[in-house]
Design an enzyme around this catalytic site. Structure first.
Site, PDB file in Angstrom:
ATOM      1  N   THR A 368       0.954  -1.333   0.039  1.00 60.12           N
ATOM      2  CA  THR A 368      -0.116  -0.019   0.030  1.00 60.12           C
ATOM      3  C   THR A 368       0.901   1.229  -0.005  1.00 60.12           C
ATOM      4  OG1 THR A 368      -1.983  -1.198   1.251  1.00 60.12           O
ATOM      5  CG2 THR A 368      -1.727   1.403   1.371  1.00 60.12           C
ATOM      6  N   ASN A 388      -3.958  -3.949  -1.469  1.00 61.13           N
ATOM      7  CA  ASN A 388      -4.008  -4.768  -0.278  1.00 61.13           C
ATOM      8  C   ASN A 388      -2.744  -5.576  -0.002  1.00 61.13           C
ATOM      9  OD1 ASN A 388      -5.262  -5.095   2.147  1.00 61.13           O
ATOM     10  ND2 ASN A 388      -6.216  -7.174   1.321  1.00 61.13           N
ATOM     11  N   ASP A 410     -10.621  -7.273   2.970  1.00 61.61           N
ATOM     12  CA  ASP A 410     -11.003  -5.964   3.802  1.00 61.61           C
ATOM     13  C   ASP A 410     -12.628  -6.447   4.493  1.00 61.61           C
ATOM     14  OD1 ASP A 410      -8.480  -5.205   4.163  1.00 61.61           O
ATOM     15  OD2 ASP A 410      -8.889  -3.426   2.915  1.00 61.61           O
ATOM     16  N   SER A 440      -8.800   1.196   6.268  1.00 62.78           N
ATOM     17  CA  SER A 440      -8.148   1.870   7.347  1.00 62.78           C
ATOM     18  C   SER A 440      -7.203   2.968   6.717  1.00 62.78           C
ATOM     19  CB  SER A 440      -7.129   1.068   8.166  1.00 62.78           C
ATOM     20  OG  SER A 440      -7.841  -0.191   8.785  1.00 62.78           O
ATOM     21  N   GLY A 460      -1.758  -1.301   6.787  1.00 65.60           N
ATOM     22  CA  GLY A 460      -2.858  -2.248   7.185  1.00 65.60           C
ATOM     23  C   GLY A 460      -3.679  -1.618   8.430  1.00 65.60           C
TER      24      GLY A 460
HETATM   25  O1  DON Z   1      -7.733  -0.596   3.025  1.00 65.61           O
HETATM   26  C1  DON Z   1      -6.967  -1.211   3.784  1.00 65.61           C
HETATM   27  O2  DON Z   1      -7.098  -0.729   4.882  1.00 65.61           O
HETATM   28  C2  DON Z   1      -6.136  -2.015   3.429  1.00 65.61           C
HETATM   29  N1  DON Z   1      -6.329  -2.675   2.138  1.00 65.61           N
HETATM   30  C3  DON Z   1      -4.564  -1.557   3.515  1.00 65.61           C
HETATM   31  C4  DON Z   1      -3.402  -2.351   3.140  1.00 65.61           C
HETATM   32  C5  DON Z   1      -2.369  -2.071   3.855  1.00 65.61           C
HETATM   33  O3  DON Z   1      -1.934  -0.850   4.205  1.00 65.61           O
HETATM   34  C6  DON Z   1      -1.177  -2.932   3.571  1.00 65.61           C
HETATM   35  N2  DON Z   1       0.035  -2.381   4.124  1.00 65.61           N
HETATM   36  N3  DON Z   1       0.817  -3.068   4.914  1.00 65.61           N
END
Ligand code: DON
Length: 557
Positions: A368, A388, A410, A440, A460
């Site tokens: 991300t 993701n 998610d 998030s 994440g």
């Molecule tokens: O939208 C979200 O919350 C997740 N798909 C974000 C994923 C993410 O930040 C992965 N990084 N470590």
């Protein structure tokens, strides 16, 4: 005559004062912080050509889609938080992926009703309908000054000529090697003879360059309708997915009103649902404000912060989802009185245990991506983008260069069953055709009497607490260099542990908190990749910083 001269002179003086004020209202320089030097450079190139921050955001998004295939891409989605300086208008472009219309709540369950975790992570069934191409077109048409074809040029050139593999790429590709090897088009695009390429090897993506050109020439229809759409649907379906042409045709970017609130004289503007970020941050800040966080001792501060995080993530699991499908109680959750109520439920001597539930080890990573932009007019963009997991679903659709996301993970696949980030959820974030999965991602602006900050990060479920720690550093008077490198800790209700980077809390603090009933999980890896820009309003000076955990570049020009 005198009667006329006096007002004329005063008008001239007034006009002069106005111009001076106006001049002080603008930054002395532009700044871009992004997760990759090629993206930061492309953004500045567009600013030099007369583009504004929104044009630069299109170019940066597109270049990141080419050079960070493990983080974001045309097959993914994201949120672009915008501030237009001419009239102060603020909005959030919601380019989040949607569930295909054929998706349903049992999509990832086996015959016994158990979640098959891998199905929402690897392979075409894990992919939501992408939002990035539509957002690029929307941003250009509604906010930019230059044509889309001009803005996509740097990305097309890099996709054709290639970018060099670095250690970071190798780490991400090694992590996802089995799934990349399992899909021919992915192996051709991202590996070398089926293995992780060496440092310096050029990753060329001719199919992706052709798709970008199609988008440049035909706009949004070039991706969501016609030949390319057909190829995407055929490719997804033959790899076990459920996309239809209607899914692509129906995809729309939605403009949402950002979440706003205050903490210690600072105005926070952040991501709205389907992101949980803005709401969770305000819930936490309201709790801190109520308990005079700034005045507390170190152990009390950390205890309060953890208890506030715990409560905000519990509410996230309970209430948050796609606002077009469920009623999200935004007013309630962000109201200072609600925060005050939660503050009263905190025992300042003891941790409140979260209920015991199934736990899943949480993913650690920097996939991300985030970038922050300020132009010389004072326009601002904070954007967090994702596919993701590293390299998304691991599937490149043959003949398109498009790497599919695995954002369907998610959603909450079943009530109380944690996703790859250990997050639980229920009804509000249950799978439904056409619905956007809860995120998030937390692109944020913070403004106090002297400074305007633009920040965000990947990570994440930990994104929200990272941005929060950044805001608290800003409240402490520290600058962006300090926020991006700050050692981090995190609690998300479930699992009931404080996750810590190795140097985040000292031994004494850890034993004091353990006495109070807290549990700790030291993390093997560092996490986050924050990109921040600050504009000092009184002097016009600008600062920018890129997280040392990543390979990004912050540049002021
Ligand atoms: O939208 C979200 O919350 C997740 N798909 C974000 C994923 C993410 O930040 C992965 N990084 N470590």
């Amino acid at each position: 005559m005198r009667l006329y001269k006096a007002p004329l002179w005063s008008l001239i003086i007034l006009f002069g004062c106005y111009c001076q004020l106006w001049a002080a209202e603008k930054p002395a320089k532009a700044a871009i912080a992004s997760a990759h030097p090629l993206a930061t450079q492309a953004g500045h190139e567009i600013l030099r050509k007369g583009g504004n921050a929104f044009d630069a955001a299109v170019a940066v998004t597109a270049v990141l889609a080419v050079v960070e295939p493990y983080s974001s891409g045309l097959g993914g989605g994201g949120f672009w938080l915008l501030h237009r300086s001419s009239d102060g208008f603020q909005t959030m472009l919601d380019g989040r992926e949607r569930a295909p219309l054929a998706a349903h709540r049992d999509l990832y369950l086996d015959e016994q009703g158990e979640v098959v975790a891998q199905k929402s992570i690897d392979g075409a069934l894990a992919a939501g309908i992408p939002g990035v191409p539509a957002a690029l077109a929307h941003l250009t048409e509604n906010y930019g000054k230059l044509p889309l074809a001009e803005l996509l040029k740097p990305a097309i050139e890099i996709a054709e000529k290639g970018f060099a593999v670095d250690d970071y790429y190798r780490r991400m590709a090694s992590w996802r090697l089995p799934v990349l090897q399992a899909h021919d088009a992915s192996a051709v695009q991202f590996l070398l003879q089926g293995e992780v390429p060496p440092v310096g090897h050029l990753i060329k993506q001719p199919d992706l360059a052709a798709t970008l050109k199609r988008l440049a020439e035909r706009g949004v229809d070039g991706f969501y309708r016609g030949e390319l759409a057909q190829r995407l649907v055929d490719g997804v379906r033959s790899a076990g997915g459920i996309w239809t042409l209607q899914d692509l045709r129906d995809y729309r970017v939605v403009e949402r009103r950002p979440i706003t609130g205050h903490y210690q004289g600072m105005r926070i503007t952040s991501a709205a649902p389907p992101s949980s970020g803005g709401i969770a941050i305000l819930t936490i800040l309201n709790i801190l404000q109520e308990n005079n966080y700034a005045e507390l001792s170190e152990p009390q501060k950390t205890h309060l912060l953890v208890e506030a995080m715990r409560r905000a993530y519990r509410d996230r699991a309970e209430y948050l989802g796609d606002p077009d499908y469920v009623q999200v109680p935004v007013e309630k959750l962000t109201h200072p009185l609600y925060g005050a109520g939660l503050a009263r439920s905190i025992d300042m001597q003891r941790a409140t245990p979260s209920p015991k539930q199934a736990e899943r080890s949480t993913a650690e990573g920097q996939d991300t991506t985030h970038f922050s932009i300020l132009d010389r007019e004072g326009n601002r963009v904070a954007a967090t983008l994702s596919i993701n997991y590293p390299f998304g679903a691991g599937v490149v659709v043959p003949g398109t260069g498009v790497l599919l996301n695995d954002e369907m993970d998610d959603f909450s696949a079943s009530p109380g069953v944690p996703n790859v980030y250990g997050l639980v959820g229920g009804e509000a974030n249950a799978i439904e055709g056409g619905k956007r999965m809860l995120s998030s991602m937390t692109p944020t602006f913070v403004e106090d009497a002297h400074r305007i900050a633009i920040l965000g990060t990947p990570g994440g479920s930990r994104i929200i607490t990272m941005v929060l720690l950044g805001i608290l550093e800003m409240a402490n008077g520290r600058g962006p260099e300090a926020w991006v490198k700050l050692p981090r800790f995190h609690h998300q209700y479930l699992p009931d542990v404080i996750q810590i980077e190795s140097d985040a809390l000292n031994d004494q603090l850890i034993s004091q908190l353990t006495e109070m009933g807290h549990n700790f999980k030291p993390l093997k890896n560092r996490y986050g990749n924050m990109q921040a820009v600050v504009w000092h309003k009184s002097t016009g000076q600008v600062e920018a910083a890129s997280d040392p955990r990543g390979v990004g570049m912050a540049k002021i020009e």
